[in-house]
Motif scaffolding. Structure first.
Motif, PDB file in Angstrom:
ATOM      1  N   SER A  24      10.383  -2.272  -9.378  1.00 23.39           N
ATOM      2  CA  SER A  24       9.493  -1.103  -9.390  1.00 23.39           C
ATOM      3  C   SER A  24      10.245   0.199  -9.591  1.00 23.39           C
ATOM      4  N   TYR A  29       5.407   5.344 -12.293  1.00 26.52           N
ATOM      5  CA  TYR A  29       4.969   6.000 -11.070  1.00 26.52           C
ATOM      6  C   TYR A  29       6.157   6.411 -10.209  1.00 26.52           C
TER       7      TYR A  29
ATOM      8  N   LEU C 230       4.144  -6.061   5.189  1.00 29.41           N
ATOM      9  CA  LEU C 230       5.374  -5.917   4.393  1.00 29.41           C
ATOM     10  C   LEU C 230       6.458  -5.116   5.103  1.00 29.41           C
ATOM     11  N   ASN C 245       7.549   8.174   1.681  1.00 27.66           N
ATOM     12  CA  ASN C 245       7.428   6.788   2.127  1.00 27.66           C
ATOM     13  C   ASN C 245       6.184   6.135   1.535  1.00 27.66           C
ATOM     14  N   ALA C 246       5.071   6.876   1.603  1.00 25.04           N
ATOM     15  CA  ALA C 246       3.819   6.327   1.063  1.00 25.04           C
ATOM     16  C   ALA C 246       3.967   6.095  -0.437  1.00 25.04           C
ATOM     17  N   GLU C 247       4.578   7.073  -1.126  1.00 25.56           N
ATOM     18  CA  GLU C 247       4.747   6.934  -2.578  1.00 25.56           C
ATOM     19  C   GLU C 247       5.648   5.747  -2.913  1.00 25.56           C
ATOM     20  N   ASP C 248       6.752   5.654  -2.166  1.00 27.73           N
ATOM     21  CA  ASP C 248       7.694   4.566  -2.442  1.00 27.73           C
ATOM     22  C   ASP C 248       7.054   3.207  -2.204  1.00 27.73           C
ATOM     23  N   ALA C 249       6.206   3.123  -1.169  1.00 30.83           N
ATOM     24  CA  ALA C 249       5.538   1.851  -0.894  1.00 30.83           C
ATOM     25  C   ALA C 249       4.617   1.491  -2.059  1.00 30.83           C
ATOM     26  N   LEU C 250       3.913   2.505  -2.583  1.00 36.13           N
ATOM     27  CA  LEU C 250       3.021   2.248  -3.720  1.00 36.13           C
ATOM     28  C   LEU C 250       3.810   1.829  -4.955  1.00 36.13           C
ATOM     29  N   ALA C 251       5.023   2.422  -5.092  1.00 43.28           N
ATOM     30  CA  ALA C 251       5.855   2.056  -6.238  1.00 43.28           C
ATOM     31  C   ALA C 251       6.384   0.639  -6.090  1.00 43.28           C
ATOM     32  N   LYS C 252       6.790   0.339  -4.862  1.00 44.24           N
ATOM     33  CA  LYS C 252       7.417  -0.966  -4.638  1.00 44.24           C
ATOM     34  C   LYS C 252       6.384  -2.102  -4.715  1.00 44.24           C
ATOM     35  N   TYR C 253       5.186  -1.841  -4.201  1.00 46.33           N
ATOM     36  CA  TYR C 253       4.149  -2.875  -4.184  1.00 46.33           C
ATOM     37  C   TYR C 253       2.913  -2.361  -4.911  1.00 46.33           C
ATOM     38  N   ALA C 277      -1.583   9.198  -7.144  1.00 44.96           N
ATOM     39  CA  ALA C 277      -1.395   7.959  -7.919  1.00 44.96           C
ATOM     40  C   ALA C 277      -2.728   7.443  -8.468  1.00 44.96           C
TER      41      ALA C 277
END
Lengths: 331, 509, 366
Positions: A24, A29, C230, C245-253, C277
């Motif tokens: 990712s 994004y 997760l 943190n919220a953005e990174d979580a959305l990016a990662k998953y 997003a």
């Protein structure tokens, strides 16, 4: 140039490692997020770079971010000022803060560390005072204003990727800063006095005025950063908004090649330094499930970078000295 | 005949890119003062550092009383009785005299420092160097000269047989230097041997039993006591005859350029100074250290604004509150402390040369790079600045070349009045000569030059007129035909031309 | 809950004593002098009033100490004020701004002043036992919001964070009947209430039987009951970091099913990230506490629901109990030493009513 090469290589290495470990990382994004964060921190880092170039330090940046970050929504939502007036007010306050720092440092000869440390306490205290320690924010209002920080600019040939608006601010600030530092006589004056203030003064440079200017630039960019930060996050809590940001900014500037002894610094390097900090934080969240070790990793990487840089510098200095000696034909 | 105390043979030492020593030899007998002279870069410092164990030679041998020794650290050298007194003093100025003398080898009693013993023994050594201060005096309260003597006392306290002194008088006043010379004579009579490095040939002449001259890392020749003359030394050092070392030609004085009336500096506010400088004139300013000469120049240049009086440049009254204002009026100052006030060490030659003229060459605030490049090219060749290119960092230039950079910075502005404060301090003889040549050249173009110097020979050799200061006052003015050492010293000490201990050793014979 | 929005241990401004929270820099020397003299003189002045009876002779003095600065505590402060008037005592609310050391200083200063009763929300109960016990020797001490069971506090007023966490976990299961992936966001995990709340959420989602003693390390991925938790991301109260943190979580998953924000400021930051997003409504959000943005999110359907506690009652009840204790009436202490102020779930159907009531209670404020 060599300094930028080192830090850029480090940034690329970290990016490559992260993209291998997390699919990712290179998603549009995530890149947008990284660019936006780099822009926000890059702006305040460029500001502090000017002060560092003069051999000074500005510890008040985080608190200026807080003062402006709380002040803007407070003026807009609690006091219903118009957007242009409120923006002008917070920028004016930022400029005034830098002017105050500069005058105290050059006229009263107070150490920059002390002046800006007091600023750090003072501005956060003031922000907490007028907000009564309450979180201030825009709620769902001011969408247009907030788009300065949250907006996206679609790129013609890239679908699925849009440039975050703060990047425009960063590029504008960086270009102006680089021109100022490298192409104007004032930039040269700053670099000269950062190396040797006495010699600069004996050469007819108004060193005091240049130092004041550096602090004004620093706090003004901190103010701009504060505006964009609060527009991005949407609310600010006076107790901790912008906490520690002066240290992130200083770290980015130092990573980017600014010497704390003064006289050295490149704008591109500072941006790369800010980017490296943000990519590291992003990497830790994406790749690991332990975001509590984030500071440890950032600290270790910066330290390694600085050590490597110092070693390279020593090697280069030895070679340069040897060449110079040889060239003078000295025996 | 017994072996000499110290004998070095065929020493070589290379640094990356440079062969500092190419087979240098030196002998030193007991109770002998040997002066080592040579231009900067001739290898003097390297030789001294090898003898003091700071550096090790690539090849060659050092013998002490006929026995080969390996001096691979300062500690080993000290154990052999060889002590180096650095040009920059190495005292901890927050500690007192006794503590400094015994620093690092304090005698202990019951695990604590034995203060009584330290002070007792320190007092003995202080007496030996003729320093009349309490062992408890904090070092920062001492003058530079006294600190020098503390360094020597420190060396004596380790029973040094060989004292190596690197430019010991470079920051001393004449009085302090005279005192040092007395101590050197005294130590010699007690059998201590000394290697004495100096640029001041007058001192060498007065002190040395023998002179060893180095040039380009090789022995250029030795001079026995009887052969030591100024000319002989210079000839060996530069490898040619210097009949015209001070090529003085009198300059017809032009219109008054700088008129100073009742000027009072902040340091000596009670004493008003009056003098006039005319176009094309070279005026020397003599006096002892602390006479207020530097303060006067700094007041003229706006560094420390004057507290009273008037300054006129070409008839225009100015009251410079900053160097910027003085420069605008046509003044330029080559300051005394070259490394801290003259050049910016870490910046390139080009950037240093253009620093003062950036403002006048600017294009609406932007740098005029074309002009900068042209300027640095012109100055590099006009001043014969020795460097591979103008992006060379000034730090790596010799003192003389650094000073030329300072001069070049001002020449770019075409000043009307050039003020120079000790312009040749710490630079080698070749560079000195070039600076003299430049001063001559400038005066011919109508620049009025005022230079402060503590080297009388320089004053005598260069000036059309000499101003002498004593304790903040201008005590006299000497025309060239009135100029003599005695006359200057008389005014500088404000006394009758007596057997002042100052004048004798400090001056060339 | 206690979650407090800031109790950051790193806020820079020096805190204040029970003075108003303005212009601290001027107060620095004062604070230092005071703290120093407190240290130097030990607890001498306090010993005069040991036993808890105020020497003033007038109204009893009672202090309500929070664990940080937050709007949550402003609501509690309204309860403190109301109870103070009702029961005729001097009741004040104190909010430490620099975390645990500041809270310690405040408690010590209160004891030194001879306060008649303290209600405190300990930031780190396990390590504050000594401090609490010392205070309990000289005055009446109760805990609220977060308990310190090992100390000599007389009782605990609050909500069981584990149960409240389970209520929150139930909302997650309700929002995602078919299960899916879940990410947790919280300010920090050092506080006991934060740990228990998080554990309650996890146990409820995974369908485990209630057991407050469970503990899952934050770094491990937990699976069960059709759900996959997760991880838990902390931000140490840095808002920008919380949003990142919220953005990174959305990016990662990219296919994340549900985000759970456990401190009051987390859900608004999650909503910001989702908004940018373009994922509002596509990722389920379950919240804790009653931030305006959270409640608005529920109205709009972007947030499935939130769990709220009743800070007003924490304040009110604390003062009521302490005023009784100060009068010497120990009968108010229940055998369990626990007075429950239960948490509630707020969903779209109930949000309007709740918000109106909330505005009424804090009305004076905004």
């Amino acid at each position: 140039m060599r300094k930028i090469l080192g830090i850029t290589a480090l940034l690329i290495v970290v990016c490559v490692i992260t993209s291998l470990a997390s699919s990712s990382f290179l998603s549009a994004y995530n890149l947008e997020n990284l660019i936006r964060r780099t822009a926000l921190f890059g702006i305040i880092s460029i500001g502090v770079a000017f002060v560092i170039v003069t051999g000074g330090i500005d510890l008040s940046i985080g608190s200026v971010v807080c003062l402006v970050g709380c002040g803007l929504p407070w003026l807009l939502t609690t006091h219903h000022w118009s957007v242009p007036t409120a923006l002008a007010a917070v920028i004016l306050v930022s400029v005034g803060i830098g002017l105050g720092h500069g005058l105290l440092i050059t006229r009263l000869r107070l150490p920059p560390f002390v002046v800006t440390l007091c600023g750090l306490l003072l501005y956060r205290g003031i922000a907490r005072g007028f907000t009564q320690d309450q979180t201030v924010g825009f709620g769902s209002e001011f969408k247009a204003l907030r788009s300065l920080a949250t907006g996206q600019i679609p790129l013609p040939f890239l679908s699925g990727f849009a440039l975050p608006a703060p990047w425009i601010f960063l590029i504008a600030v960086a270009v102006l800063a680089a021109i100022f530092l490298n192409r104007t006589i004032y930039g040269r004056y700053l670099l000269a006095l950062g190396r040797n203030e006495d010699a600069a003064r004996y050469s007819g440079i108004n060193t005091r005025r240049m130092i004041v200017l550096a602090y004004v630039i620093s706090s003004t960019l901190a103010g701009l950063g504060g505006i964009l930060f609060v527009l991005d996050v949407n609310s600010a809590q006076p107790v901790d908004f912008g906490n520690f940001y002066e240290l992130y900014a200083i770290a980015a500037a130092v990573l980017g090649g600014c010497s704390l002894r003064g006289g050295e610094g490149t704008i591109v390097g500072v941006i790369v330094g800010a980017a490296l900090m943000q990519v590291l934080r992003n990497m830790i969240t994406l790749v690991t499930t332990h975001n509590n070790i984030e500071f440890a990793i950032i600290g270790a990487v910066i330290l390694l970078g600085v050590i490597a840089d110092e070693l390279v510098k020593r090697y280069a200095a030895r070679r340069r000295a040897a060449r110079a000696l040889a060239a003078e034909g000295a025996g | 005949m017994t072996a000499p105390l110290l004998r070095a043979t065929r020493l070589t030492k290379s640094f990356p890119g440079v062969r500092a020593l190419r087979g240098v030899g030196l002998t030193l007998n007991r109770g002998e003062v040997v002066a080592v002279i040579g231009e900067n870069g001739a290898g003097k410092s390297t030789l001294m550092k090898i003898l003091a164990g700071v550096q090790t030679p690539d090849s060659g041998e050092v013998q002490l009383e006929g026995h080969p020794v390996v001096l691979d650290s300062v500690l080993v050298a000290l154990r052999h009785g060889i002590a180096l007194i650095h040009q920059e003093l190495n005292l901890a100025d927050n500690l007192d005299v006794a503590a400094n003398i015994f620093l690092g080898r304090e005698p202990l009693r019951n695990g604590l420092i034995d203060r009584d013993r330290i002070e007792r023994e320190a007092a003995v050594h202080l007496k030996a160097v003729g320093l009349d201060v309490s062992p408890r005096t904090p070092v920062h309260e001492l003058s530079i000269g006294q600190q020098q003597l503390v360094e020597i006392a420190k060396a004596l306290s380790v029973q040094a047989r060989v004292l190596i002194m690197d430019e010991p008088t470079s920051s001393l006043s004449s009085g302090e230097a005279a005192k040092l010379f007395t101590v050197i004579h005294d130590l010699r009579s007690r059998g201590v041997s000394m290697l004495y490095i100096s640029h001041r040939l007058g001192e060498v002449n007065a002190l040395a039993d023998r002179v060893v001259v180095l040039r380009d890392g090789e022995n250029a020749g030795d001079l026995e006591r009887a052969d030591i003359t100024h000319g002989a030394m210079v000839k060996l050092m530069v490898g040619r005859d210097l009949s015209q070392f001070y090529a003085h030609e009198p300059h017809p004085p032009g219109r008054p350029v700088l008129e100073v009336r009742g000027l009072r500096s902040r340091v000596h506010p009670k004493h008003a100074v009056d003098f006039t400088l005319r176009a094309g004139e070279i005026v020397g300013m003599a006096g002892l250290v602390g006479a207020g000469r530097t303060e006067l120049l700094e007041a003229l240049f706006g560094v420390t604004p004057a507290v009273g009086g008037s300054i006129r440049v070409d008839g225009q009254e100015i009251q410079p509150q900053s160097p910027q204002e003085a420069i605008a009026a046509g003044l330029a100052l080559v300051p005394e402390d070259r490394k801290h006030q003259g050049v910016i060490l870490e910046m390139a030659i080009r950037d240093n040369l253009s620093l003062a003229s950036l403002r006048q060459d600017q294009r609406r605030g932007f740098l005029n790079r074309v002009r900068e490049l042209a300027l640095s090219g012109e100055m590099m060749s006009r001043l014969r600045i020795k460097a591979p290119h103008d992006q060379q960092v000034v730090q790596f230039l010799s003192g003389g070349n650094q000073q030329k950079v300072v001069l070049g910075k001002w020449l770019a502005l075409r000043p009307k009045v050039l003020l120079l404060d000790e312009p040749t301090r710490g630079i080698d003889i070749g560079a000195k000569q070039e600076i003299y040549r430049l001063m001559e050249e400038l005066s011919r173009t109508g620049v009025a030059i005022l230079f402060v110097s503590s080297e009388l020979e320089e004053i005598l050799g260069l000036s059309d007129r000499t101003l002498v200061m004593h304790e903040g006052r201008l005590t006299g003015e000497l025309r060239r035909d009135q100029l003599s050492e005695e006359a200057v010293m008389h005014l500088a000490t404000n006394s009758s031309p007596s057997p002042s201990p100052l004048s004798t050793p400090a001056l060339p014979a | 809950m206690i979650s407090v929005e800031c109790a950051s241990g790193f806020c820079q401004s020096p805190g204040i004593i029970p003075v108003k929270l303005t212009f601290q820099p001027i107060a620095i020397p004062l604070v230092l002098t005071l703290a120093l003299s407190t240290l130097l003189t030990g607890c001498k002045p306090a010993s005069d009033s040991a036993g808890g009876s105020g020497s003033g002779g007038g109204k009893k003095k009672i202090a309500f100490v929070s664990n940080g600065v937050a709007s949550f505590w402003t609501i509690a402060g309204a309860g403190v004020k109301a109870a103070g008037e009702k029961f005729g005592v001097d009741a004040e609310t104190l909010m430490p701004v620099e975390g645990i050391s500041d809270q310690k200083r405040i408690i010590e200063d209160l004891v030194t002043r001879g306060i008649d009763g303290i209600a405190v929300s300990p930031i780190d109960p396990a390590n504050q036992t000594d401090l609490l016990n010392r205070a309990a020797k000289r005055t009446h001490l109760i805990t609220h919001d977060s308990d310190a069971p090992a100390s000599d506090r007389e009782l605990y007023i609050g909500m069981d964070n584990y149960s409240a966490g389970r209520l929150c976990g139930d909302l997650v299961r309700e929002a995602m009947p078919k299960g899916g992936t879940v990410m947790l966001f919280i300010g920090r995990l050092e506080q006991d209430n934060a740990k228990r709340r998080r554990q309650g959420v996890i146990d409820a989602i995974l369908g485990r039987p209630a057991n407050p003693a469970n503990y899952d390390a934050p770094g491990t991925i937990l699976e069960g009951n059709g759900f996959k938790i997760l991880g838990t991301l902390t931000d140490q109260f840095d808002r920008a970091k919380g949003k990142a943190n919220a953005e990174d979580a959305l990016a990662k998953y990219p296919d994340l099913g549900c985000m759970v924000g456990l401190f009051a400021y987390n859900p608004p930051l999650m909503l910001e990230a989702l908004g940018q997003a373009n994922k509002l409504g596509k990722v389920q959000v379950v919240a804790f506490d009653e931030d305006d943005a959270t409640l608005e999110g529920i109205q709009k359907g972007h947030v499935h629901g939130t769990v709220v506690q009743n800070p007003y009652m924490y304040g009110f009840k604390s003062v009521e109990i302490l005023s009784e204790l100060a009068k010497g009436n120990a009968s108010v202490i229940p055998a369990s030493k626990f007075i429950d102020i239960p948490a509630r779930q707020i969903r779209k159907a109930t949000v309007d009513e709740f918000w109106t009531d909330l505005k009424a209670k804090t009305g004076a404020k905004k």
